[in-house]
Scaffold this active site. Structure first.
Site, PDB file in Angstrom:
ATOM      1  N   ASN A  31      -2.131 -18.758 -13.077  1.00 41.95           N
ATOM      2  CA  ASN A  31      -1.536 -17.472 -12.714  1.00 41.95           C
ATOM      3  C   ASN A  31      -0.773 -16.832 -13.861  1.00 41.95           C
ATOM      4  OD1 ASN A  31      -2.649 -17.766 -10.250  1.00 41.95           O
ATOM      5  ND2 ASN A  31      -0.750 -18.269  -9.163  1.00 41.95           N
ATOM      6  N   ASP A  65       0.100  -1.713  -2.106  1.00 39.32           N
ATOM      7  CA  ASP A  65       0.988  -0.549  -1.952  1.00 39.32           C
ATOM      8  C   ASP A  65       2.194  -0.607  -2.880  1.00 39.32           C
ATOM      9  OD1 ASP A  65       2.085  -2.647  -0.565  1.00 39.32           O
ATOM     10  OD2 ASP A  65       2.550  -1.530   1.252  1.00 39.32           O
ATOM     11  N   ARG A 103      -2.136  -2.270   2.296  1.00 45.33           N
ATOM     12  CA  ARG A 103      -0.966  -3.119   2.198  1.00 45.33           C
ATOM     13  C   ARG A 103      -0.977  -3.995   0.948  1.00 45.33           C
ATOM     14  NH1 ARG A 103       0.141  -7.872   4.309  1.00 45.33           N
ATOM     15  NH2 ARG A 103       2.357  -8.263   4.251  1.00 45.33           N
TER      16      ARG A 103
HETATM   17  C1  UD1 Z   1       0.206 -14.334  -6.868  1.00 47.31           C
HETATM   18  C2  UD1 Z   1      -0.600 -15.552  -7.215  1.00 47.31           C
HETATM   19  C3  UD1 Z   1      -0.942 -16.344  -5.976  1.00 47.31           C
HETATM   20  C4  UD1 Z   1       0.319 -16.677  -5.214  1.00 47.31           C
HETATM   21  C5  UD1 Z   1       1.116 -15.410  -4.935  1.00 47.31           C
HETATM   22  C6  UD1 Z   1       2.448 -15.688  -4.265  1.00 47.31           C
HETATM   23  C7  UD1 Z   1      -1.843 -14.827  -9.153  1.00 47.31           C
HETATM   24  C8  UD1 Z   1      -3.172 -14.559  -9.734  1.00 47.31           C
HETATM   25  N1  UD1 Z   1      -1.844 -15.148  -7.871  1.00 47.31           N
HETATM   26  O1  UD1 Z   1      -0.631 -13.508  -6.060  1.00 47.31           O
HETATM   27  O2  UD1 Z   1      -1.585 -17.553  -6.368  1.00 47.31           O
HETATM   28  O3  UD1 Z   1      -0.022 -17.286  -3.995  1.00 47.31           O
HETATM   29  O4  UD1 Z   1       1.380 -14.725  -6.174  1.00 47.31           O
HETATM   30  O5  UD1 Z   1       3.184 -16.565  -5.017  1.00 47.31           O
HETATM   31  O6  UD1 Z   1      -0.843 -14.787  -9.831  1.00 47.31           O
HETATM   32  N2  UD1 Z   1       1.517  -7.489  -0.997  1.00 47.31           N
HETATM   33  C9  UD1 Z   1       1.604  -6.237  -0.408  1.00 47.31           C
HETATM   34  N3  UD1 Z   1       1.593  -5.151  -1.211  1.00 47.31           N
HETATM   35  C10 UD1 Z   1       1.532  -5.235  -2.569  1.00 47.31           C
HETATM   36  C11 UD1 Z   1       1.458  -6.504  -3.163  1.00 47.31           C
HETATM   37  C12 UD1 Z   1       1.444  -7.617  -2.342  1.00 47.31           C
HETATM   38  O7  UD1 Z   1       1.679  -6.144   0.799  1.00 47.31           O
HETATM   39  O8  UD1 Z   1       1.535  -4.189  -3.233  1.00 47.31           O
HETATM   40  C13 UD1 Z   1       1.478  -8.672  -0.126  1.00 47.31           C
HETATM   41  C14 UD1 Z   1       0.202  -9.472  -0.311  1.00 47.31           C
HETATM   42  O9  UD1 Z   1      -0.823  -9.000   0.528  1.00 47.31           O
HETATM   43  C15 UD1 Z   1       0.670 -10.846   0.073  1.00 47.31           C
HETATM   44  C16 UD1 Z   1       2.130 -10.887  -0.405  1.00 47.31           C
HETATM   45  O10 UD1 Z   1       2.523  -9.535  -0.522  1.00 47.31           O
HETATM   46  O11 UD1 Z   1       0.648 -10.992   1.455  1.00 47.31           O
HETATM   47  C17 UD1 Z   1       2.340 -11.621  -1.718  1.00 47.31           C
HETATM   48  O12 UD1 Z   1       1.629 -10.983  -2.727  1.00 47.31           O
HETATM   49  P1  UD1 Z   1       1.973 -11.152  -4.272  1.00 47.31           P
HETATM   50  O13 UD1 Z   1       3.311 -11.808  -4.433  1.00 47.31           O
HETATM   51  O14 UD1 Z   1       1.752  -9.845  -4.916  1.00 47.31           O
HETATM   52  O15 UD1 Z   1       0.881 -12.176  -4.714  1.00 47.31           O
HETATM   53  P2  UD1 Z   1      -0.237 -11.993  -5.799  1.00 47.31           P
HETATM   54  O16 UD1 Z   1       0.353 -11.421  -7.037  1.00 47.31           O
HETATM   55  O17 UD1 Z   1      -1.433 -11.354  -5.216  1.00 47.31           O
END
Ligand code: UD1
Length: 427
Positions: free
Chosen positions: A23, A125, A122
Site C-alpha cells: 500500500n 466522494d 461513496r
Molecule cells: C487503503 C488500502 C486498503 C486498506 C484501507 C483501509 C491501499 C491500496 N489500500 O484503501 O488495503 O484496507 O486503506 O486501511 O492503500 N471511502 C468513501 N469515500 C472516499 C474514500 C473512501 O466512502 O472518498 C470509504 C471506502 O469505501 C471504504 C472506507 O472509506 O469503505 C475506507 O477507505 P480508504 O481509507 O480510502 O481506503 P483505501 O485508500 O481505498
C-alpha cells in the site's frame, strides 16, 4: 486452474522476511510523476498490484528499469499524458492514486474510475470534495473523470468526514505545488501515509504532521527525484505472525516495525499468544489454547481491516465466542462462508461477525474471496485435517510475494498446482 494446496498438521516454525509495503509502494510509484527525472525505489514488493501500477505509469510515458527484483528506477522525465485508461484502472482501485500527482504536474487529469464508481459515489466522494476545495473542477465524460484546475491549485483547509487513506494521499500529493498552505484535517494516520510524506519531503516538499490527524502542506514550486526505501509491510508481517499464532511454534518475522502493528499484537496477547517485540522484528508463539477476544476494525492506530480476515481464522478456533466488527469496508466478511465450509461456526449480522470457536478445521476446496481472505484460507489449511485446496489465488498474488515459498520455508506442506479440467468460473 492454478490453486494452492496445503496438507494440514505439519510443524510450522522459523524466520521469514517481509517485503516493502504494497500500500506504500503503489503510492510512492504514483508520486514519482511529480518529480521529473529518475527516482529509485528500493524494497519494492514483486507483486501483481505493483506490476499494474508500473503499466499505468508506462502508459503515460514513464520508463521503468527493473534493477533487480526489489529495485525500480522510474524515469518520469517524458511523462506527457494525463490520462489513465480504464483497462488498467479497473484492475486496481489504488490506481486512482495517480489523480493527485497528475493534477500536480499537469493541472489536469483524466482517470477512468474503477467499475461501478460514479462521481459522487461513496467510494471516492472524499477525494472529489477535497480536491474541489483546492480548486479542482470535475466532470464525467464517457465514464472517465475529467479533473482540471483552471486557476491553478490553491491551498485550503480540508476536513475529511472519515480518515480515508486514499483521499489523504491524493490530497497530500495534489497540494504539494498548490499556492499557499493546505491543511488536511482528520487525515488518515497509517504508516504508509508517513512513508509517502517522507518521500515527498525528500523530494523537496514541505509537509508536516503526517502520522497525526492534521497534516500541513506548504506549497513548493518543484520536486526533484530521489532514492527511497519502501517501508516494511506491516500487513504481510501480521499475516505471518498470525500463522505463528495459529500453529503455535515460534515464528519470527523481520523487516517491519512492530509499532506499526501495535493494537494487533496487543489483541493477540489477549488471545493467549506470546509476543516478543524486537527492533525491526517480532516473534510469536503459543502454548495454551486460543482465547476469544472481540475485535473492531478502525483507521490506524486502530485494528486494521487488512488483518481482520487472518484474525477471523484464529478466532474461529478460539475456546469460546466473540464478535468481530468491521467498520471500514462493507462486504468484508466474505471469508466467513468459505471458512464455514471448513467447519467454522460464524454468523454474520450486518457489520458484525459472531464467531463461536470450534475444535478444528477440515480440509476441503475453498475459494479466495479477496486478497486477505485468500491468505486467511491458506492459514486455515495449515491446521486443517487433510488437504485444503484454495482457488482464485490471483487475489493472493496481488499482495503477497512468494507466499507459498515463504510458508514452505517455515515447514508447511504447501504447493501451487494446476487443477486440470477445472475453470475458475466453474466454481
Ligand atoms: C487503503 C488500502 C486498503 C486498506 C484501507 C483501509 C491501499 C491500496 N489500500 O484503501 O488495503 O484496507 O486503506 O486501511 O492503500 N471511502 C468513501 N469515500 C472516499 C474514500 C473512501 O466512502 O472518498 C470509504 C471506502 O469505501 C471504504 C472506507 O472509506 O469503505 C475506507 O477507505 P480508504 O481509507 O480510502 O481506503 P483505501 O485508500 O481505498
Amino acid at each position: 486452474m492454478e490453486v494452492i494446496q496445503i496438507e494440514g498438521g505439519h510443524r510450522v516454525t522459523g524466520e521469514v522476511n517481509v517485503e516493502g509495503a504494497k500500500n506504500s509502494a503503489l503510492k510512492l510509484m504514483a508520486a514519482t510523476i511529480m518529480a521529473p527525472g529518475v527516482t529509485t525505489l528500493t524494497n519494492v514488493p514483486n507483486i501483481a498490484d505493483v506490476h499494474v501500477m508500473g503499466k499505468v505509469l508506462k502508459n503515460i510515458g514513464a520508463r521503468i528499469e527493473v534493477v533487480n527484483e526489489h529495485e525500480l528506477r522510474i524515469d518520469t522525465s517524458d511523462v506527457d499524458s494525463w490520462e489513465t485508461p480504464y483497462h488498467l484502472v479497473a484492475q486496481m482501485r489504488a490506481s486512482t492514486a495517480v489523480l493527485g500527482p497528475l493534477l500536480s504536474r499537469f493541472g489536469r487529469a483524466i482517470v477512468a474510475m474503477p467499475g461501478g464508481c460514479n462521481i459522487g459515489a461513496r467510494s471516492i466522494d472524499m477525494h472529489i470534495l477535497g480536491l474541489e476545495a483546492l480548486g479542482v473542477e470535475f466532470s464525467v465524460k464517457h465514464g472517465n473523470i475529467h479533473a482540471s484546475a483552471p486557476h491553478g491549485l490553491v491551498g485550503n483547509t480540508v476536513t475529511l468526514s472519515f480518515a480515508s487513506v486514499g483521499a489523504t494521499e491524493n490530497l497530500m500529493m495534489a497540494s504539494v505545488f498548490a499556492k499557499g498552505t493546505t491543511t488536511i484535517d482528520n487525515a488518515a494516520r497509517e504508516p504508509e501515509i508517513v512513508d509517502l510524506a517522507n518521500l515527498l519531503n525528500e523530494m523537496g516538499a514541505k509537509i508536516s504532521g503526517a502520522g497525526s490527524p492534521v497534516i500541513e502542506i506548504e506549497g513548493v514550486s518543484e520536486l526533484h527525484p530521489v532514492t527511497h526505501r519502501v517501508v516494511g509491510d506491516r500487513i504481510e508481517a501480521g499475516t505471518f505472525l498470525a500463522v505463528g499464532a495459529l500453529t503455535g511454534e515460534p515464528v519470527t518475522v523481520r523487516g517491519f516495525a512492530p509499532l506499526h502493528l501495535g493494537i494487533v499484537l496487543k489483541k493477540y496477547e489477549q488471545m493467549g499468544i506470546s509476543v516478543e517485540r524486537g527492533t525491526g522484528c517480532c516473534t510469536v508463539w503459543r502454548e495454551g489454547p486460543l482465547l476469544p477476544t472481540d475485535i473492531q476494525t478502525l483507521p490506524f492506530p486502530g485494528f486494521p481491516t487488512d488483518m481482520q480476515a487472518q484474525t477471523m481464522t484464529l478466532l474461529a478456533l478460539a475456546k469460546g465466542s466473540c464478535v468481530i466488527t468491521e467498520n471500514i469496508f462493507e462486504n468484508r466478511f466474505m471469508l466467513a462462508s468459505e471458512l464455514s465450509r471448513m467447519g467454522a461456526d460464524i454468523s454474520i449480522e450486518g457489520h458484525h461477525a459472531i464467531v463461536h470457536g470450534v475444535d478444528g478445521f477440515s480440509g476441503t476446496q475453498v475459494k479466495s474471496p479477496d486478497l486477505r481472505g485468500g491468505a486467511a484460507l491458506v492459514m486455515a489449511g495449515l491446521v486443517a485435517d487433510g488437504i485444503t485446496t484454495v482457488s482464485a489465488i490471483h487475489h493472493i498474488d496481488r499482495g503477497y510475494e512468494g507466499f507459498v515459498e515463504k510458508l514452505a520455508s517455515l515447514g508447511a506442506r504447501i504447493r501451487r498446482t494446476e487443477l486440470p479440467d477445472v475453470d475458475e468460473e466453474d466454481l
